[in-house]
Design an enzyme around this catalytic site. Structure first.
Site, PDB file in Angstrom:
ATOM      1  N   GLY A  37       0.836  -1.221   0.000  1.00 28.88           N
ATOM      2  CA  GLY A  37       0.000   0.000   0.000  1.00 28.88           C
ATOM      3  C   GLY A  37       0.855   1.248   0.000  1.00 28.88           C
ATOM      4  N   GLY A  58     -12.695  -0.660   1.926  1.00 28.77           N
ATOM      5  CA  GLY A  58     -11.956  -0.538   0.660  1.00 28.77           C
ATOM      6  C   GLY A  58     -10.600  -1.223   0.687  1.00 28.77           C
ATOM      7  N   LYS A  81       2.658 -10.186  -4.434  1.00 26.05           N
ATOM      8  CA  LYS A  81       3.528  -9.137  -3.876  1.00 26.05           C
ATOM      9  C   LYS A  81       4.925  -9.684  -3.557  1.00 26.05           C
ATOM     10  CE  LYS A  81      -0.301  -6.419  -2.067  1.00 26.05           C
ATOM     11  NZ  LYS A  81      -1.281  -6.341  -0.969  1.00 26.05           N
ATOM     12  N   GLU A  88      -9.702  -6.985  -2.125  1.00 26.60           N
ATOM     13  CA  GLU A  88      -9.750  -7.057  -3.586  1.00 26.60           C
ATOM     14  C   GLU A  88     -11.200  -7.243  -4.028  1.00 26.60           C
ATOM     15  OE1 GLU A  88      -6.918  -6.660  -5.612  1.00 26.60           O
ATOM     16  OE2 GLU A  88      -6.259  -6.059  -3.640  1.00 26.60           O
TER      17      GLU A  88
HETATM   18  P1  NDP Z   1     -11.992  -0.560  -7.467  1.00 30.68           P
HETATM   19  O1  NDP Z   1     -12.803  -1.691  -7.955  1.00 30.68           O
HETATM   20  O2  NDP Z   1     -12.490   0.264  -6.345  1.00 30.68           O
HETATM   21  O3  NDP Z   1     -11.682   0.442  -8.688  1.00 30.68           O
HETATM   22  C1  NDP Z   1     -11.449   0.052  -9.999  1.00 30.68           C
HETATM   23  C2  NDP Z   1     -12.149   1.062 -10.909  1.00 30.68           C
HETATM   24  O4  NDP Z   1     -11.754   0.810 -12.246  1.00 30.68           O
HETATM   25  C3  NDP Z   1     -13.676   0.944 -10.844  1.00 30.68           C
HETATM   26  O5  NDP Z   1     -14.242   2.226 -10.770  1.00 30.68           O
HETATM   27  C4  NDP Z   1     -13.994   0.236 -12.149  1.00 30.68           C
HETATM   28  O6  NDP Z   1     -15.262   0.545 -12.637  1.00 30.68           O
HETATM   29  C5  NDP Z   1     -12.919   0.805 -13.060  1.00 30.68           C
HETATM   30  N1  NDP Z   1     -12.699  -0.021 -14.230  1.00 30.68           N
HETATM   31  C6  NDP Z   1     -12.662  -1.370 -14.296  1.00 30.68           C
HETATM   32  N2  NDP Z   1     -12.460  -1.759 -15.580  1.00 30.68           N
HETATM   33  C7  NDP Z   1     -12.384  -0.638 -16.311  1.00 30.68           C
HETATM   34  C8  NDP Z   1     -12.232  -0.387 -17.694  1.00 30.68           C
HETATM   35  N3  NDP Z   1     -12.125  -1.364 -18.581  1.00 30.68           N
HETATM   36  N4  NDP Z   1     -12.196   0.886 -18.126  1.00 30.68           N
HETATM   37  C9  NDP Z   1     -12.356   1.890 -17.238  1.00 30.68           C
HETATM   38  N5  NDP Z   1     -12.513   1.719 -15.921  1.00 30.68           N
HETATM   39  C10 NDP Z   1     -12.540   0.467 -15.457  1.00 30.68           C
HETATM   40  O7  NDP Z   1     -10.562  -1.162  -7.137  1.00 30.68           O
HETATM   41  P2  NDP Z   1      -9.431  -0.522  -6.202  1.00 30.68           P
HETATM   42  O8  NDP Z   1      -9.336   0.918  -6.424  1.00 30.68           O
HETATM   43  O9  NDP Z   1      -9.568  -1.052  -4.834  1.00 30.68           O
HETATM   44  O10 NDP Z   1      -8.133  -1.256  -6.800  1.00 30.68           O
HETATM   45  C11 NDP Z   1      -7.558  -0.856  -8.012  1.00 30.68           C
HETATM   46  C12 NDP Z   1      -6.219  -1.573  -8.159  1.00 30.68           C
HETATM   47  O11 NDP Z   1      -5.365  -1.185  -7.085  1.00 30.68           O
HETATM   48  C13 NDP Z   1      -6.302  -3.108  -8.077  1.00 30.68           C
HETATM   49  O12 NDP Z   1      -5.284  -3.643  -8.873  1.00 30.68           O
HETATM   50  C14 NDP Z   1      -6.003  -3.393  -6.613  1.00 30.68           C
HETATM   51  O13 NDP Z   1      -5.475  -4.681  -6.432  1.00 30.68           O
HETATM   52  C15 NDP Z   1      -4.950  -2.334  -6.351  1.00 30.68           C
HETATM   53  N6  NDP Z   1      -4.784  -1.950  -4.966  1.00 30.68           N
HETATM   54  C16 NDP Z   1      -5.865  -1.669  -4.169  1.00 30.68           C
HETATM   55  C17 NDP Z   1      -5.693  -1.252  -2.876  1.00 30.68           C
HETATM   56  C18 NDP Z   1      -6.826  -0.942  -1.973  1.00 30.68           C
HETATM   57  O14 NDP Z   1      -6.577  -0.703  -0.788  1.00 30.68           O
HETATM   58  N7  NDP Z   1      -8.061  -0.902  -2.459  1.00 30.68           N
HETATM   59  C19 NDP Z   1      -4.336  -1.105  -2.313  1.00 30.68           C
HETATM   60  C20 NDP Z   1      -3.267  -1.415  -3.235  1.00 30.68           C
HETATM   61  C21 NDP Z   1      -3.500  -1.820  -4.503  1.00 30.68           C
HETATM   62  P3  NDP Z   1     -16.538  -0.343 -12.170  1.00 30.68           P
HETATM   63  O15 NDP Z   1     -16.613  -0.237 -10.680  1.00 30.68           O
HETATM   64  O16 NDP Z   1     -17.684   0.267 -12.857  1.00 30.68           O
HETATM   65  O17 NDP Z   1     -16.248  -1.746 -12.606  1.00 30.68           O
HETATM   66  N1  HSE Z   2      -6.365  -6.175  -0.933  1.00 26.64           N
HETATM   67  C1  HSE Z   2      -5.064  -5.703  -0.703  1.00 26.64           C
HETATM   68  C2  HSE Z   2      -4.721  -5.847   0.755  1.00 26.64           C
HETATM   69  C3  HSE Z   2      -4.947  -4.271  -1.117  1.00 26.64           C
HETATM   70  O1  HSE Z   2      -5.647  -6.048   1.555  1.00 26.64           O
HETATM   71  O2  HSE Z   2      -3.551  -5.778   1.123  1.00 26.64           O
HETATM   72  C4  HSE Z   2      -3.546  -3.709  -1.013  1.00 26.64           C
HETATM   73  O3  HSE Z   2      -2.715  -4.278  -1.964  1.00 26.64           O
END
Ligand code: NDP
Ligand code: HSE
Length: 402
Positions: free
Chosen positions: A131, A184, A202, A187
């Protein structure tokens, strides 16, 4: 003005916009050369009526790819499709990409880094591990005088949050997972968290940076936390220990192994106090010895902060390559059977004699759990343990990390 596009306006993507907006002054100062960062487009599938950045939301990636003003893209969509295709095309056009998408980095990291460098731009992924914790940059920039031979980390916020609350409150697994999803942290498919796949990707990324070659996540032995129960914590307390999902990689005498699994750790272990959504990574170098990196391992703003730190790095290096030592050649991992630990074992009372015959020199654990007998084995290889366990009728086992 440095024009930036954000792909994916979910938890992390909306955080990226918030961080860039809130810390505009700090960020612009740090980009150098009087440059200011501006978010020109936000790509998402949905519209965001009433959102302050509604007017920037677009649905067609071609608008970003065809705009020569866009120099940096934050990929916060997640998943392989279409993120891989969008990223590759952006890099081939000389646009740098900063990502939190560890699934994509673990699957295609070396290829995307190579394409970036061939096109005088960068593929950066600080947010993909831990993160908000700076860990990729220390491995790439700071520990360059070291031969790193061991990395041990708590690399998943969701599972650490679940285990911490199970331990402290005796909370129910499913309820805490739901809470982690609402916060949030989890995954989209939380199986990736609880089955250890996310931590596996990771540690594959960190291990690849550790040895400069490609550690395939598919080759890493992975166990999640779904079999850990409140009874395991009763025993853990009786031993003065706790249970953590650890991701480890080691290089010993030219052999390299990596694994993800729940481990029992004692109070003196550096990761014992890492609770809730916090992550930490212990890195051992041959000159420095131990160093440790700690912070929030998941969540909107901490993760976004790491993505934006990459945006600043890209802004400082427009048209220049930032070195990243991660070759596409795969590392042959040593089979997990050769790894050695002590094991904590639970058996039903009726199997006590059989278990003690299979594991001589076991240390018995007294914890007042009715109908069970529990002990810790001496140190042995996984292979040896599995052979003996076949004869002992065990309920469960957890490895010790000492
Ligand atoms: P979310 O699902 O909250 O956000 C993803 C966004 O991308 C959604 O709004 C989704 O839209 C949009 N999206 C998906 N496909 C498309 C597309 N083809 N074109 C345009 N927009 C698209 O996920 P997160 O923000 O939680 O995670 C994003 C990435 O970051 C992932 O790889 C996750 O593993 C990583 N991550 C997340 C962390 C966390 O704490 N949440 C921490 C570290 C890494 P819709 O909802 O309409 O499908
Ligand atoms: N789902 C992941 C976690 C998000 O809980 O660590 C950060 O990579």
């Amino acid at each position: 003005m440095i024009q930036v596009a954000v792909m994916g306006y979910g938890t992390v993507g909306s955080g990226v916009v918030e961080v860039i907006e809130k810390n505009k002054e700090e960020i612009n100062k740090k980009c150098g050369a009087g440059e200011a960062v501006n978010i020109k487009y936000i790509l998402d599938l949905r519209d965001f009526p009433g959102d302050p950045y509604e007017s920037k939301v677009i649905h067609d990636v071609e608008q970003i790819l065809n705009d020569p003003e866009v120099k940096i893209i934050c990929e916060t969509m997640g998943g392989l499709k279409p993120a891989y295709d969008f990223t590759k095309r952006a890099l081939m056009l000389g646009k740098s990409v900063c990502t939190s998408n560890k699934e994509l980095v673990a699957a295609h990291g070396p290829e995307l880094i190579r394409i970036a460098h061939e096109n005088q731009c960068n593929y950066l992924f600080e947010a993909s591990v831990g993160g908000g914790i700076p860990i990729i940059r220390p491995l790439n920039y700071s520990l360059t005088a070291e031969k790193i031979d061991a990395i041990t980390g708590i690399l998943n916020g969701t599972t650490n949050y679940i285990l911490s609350r199970m331990e402290k409150e005796g909370a129910d697994f499913a309820d805490v997972l739901k809470d982690a999803q609402e916060k949030g942290y989890a995954e989209r498919n939380p199986e990736a968290d609880v089955e250890g796949y996310d931590a596996c990707r990771k540690i594959a990324i960190l291990s690849s940076l550790m040895c400069g070659k490609n550690v395939r996540y598919q080759d890493i032995y992975t166990e999640g936390i779904t079999k850990i129960t409140s009874t395991d914590f009763i025993y853990a307390h009786a031993m003065g220990k706790t249970i953590k999902l650890l991701a480890l990689s080691r290089e010993e005498k030219g052999k390299f192994y990596a694994m993800v699994a729940p481990f029992l750790i004692s109070k003196s272990h550096p990761l014992y106090m890492v609770n809730d959504v916090f992550n930490a990574v212990c890195v051992h170098g041959n000159m420095l010895g131990d160093s440790m990196y700690y912070g929030r391992g998941a969540g909107k703003l901490p993760t976004a902060s790491a993505v934006v730190s990459d945006v600043v790095d890209c802004a400082r290096h427009i048209g220049k390559v930032i070195m990243c030592f991660w070759d596409g050649q795969d590392v042959a991992l040593t089979g997990i059977g050769e790894a050695s630990h002590r094991f904590f074992v639970r058996v039903s009372l009726e199997n006590e004699r059989k278990a003690l015959e299979a594991f001589e020199r076991a240390s018995v654990i007294e914890a007042d759990v009715p109908g069970e007998f529990a002990f810790v084995t001496e140190k042995m290889t996984e292979e040896e343990f599995n052979k003996r366990a076949l004869e002992a009728g065990i309920i469960s086992r957890i490895r010790l990390n000492e």
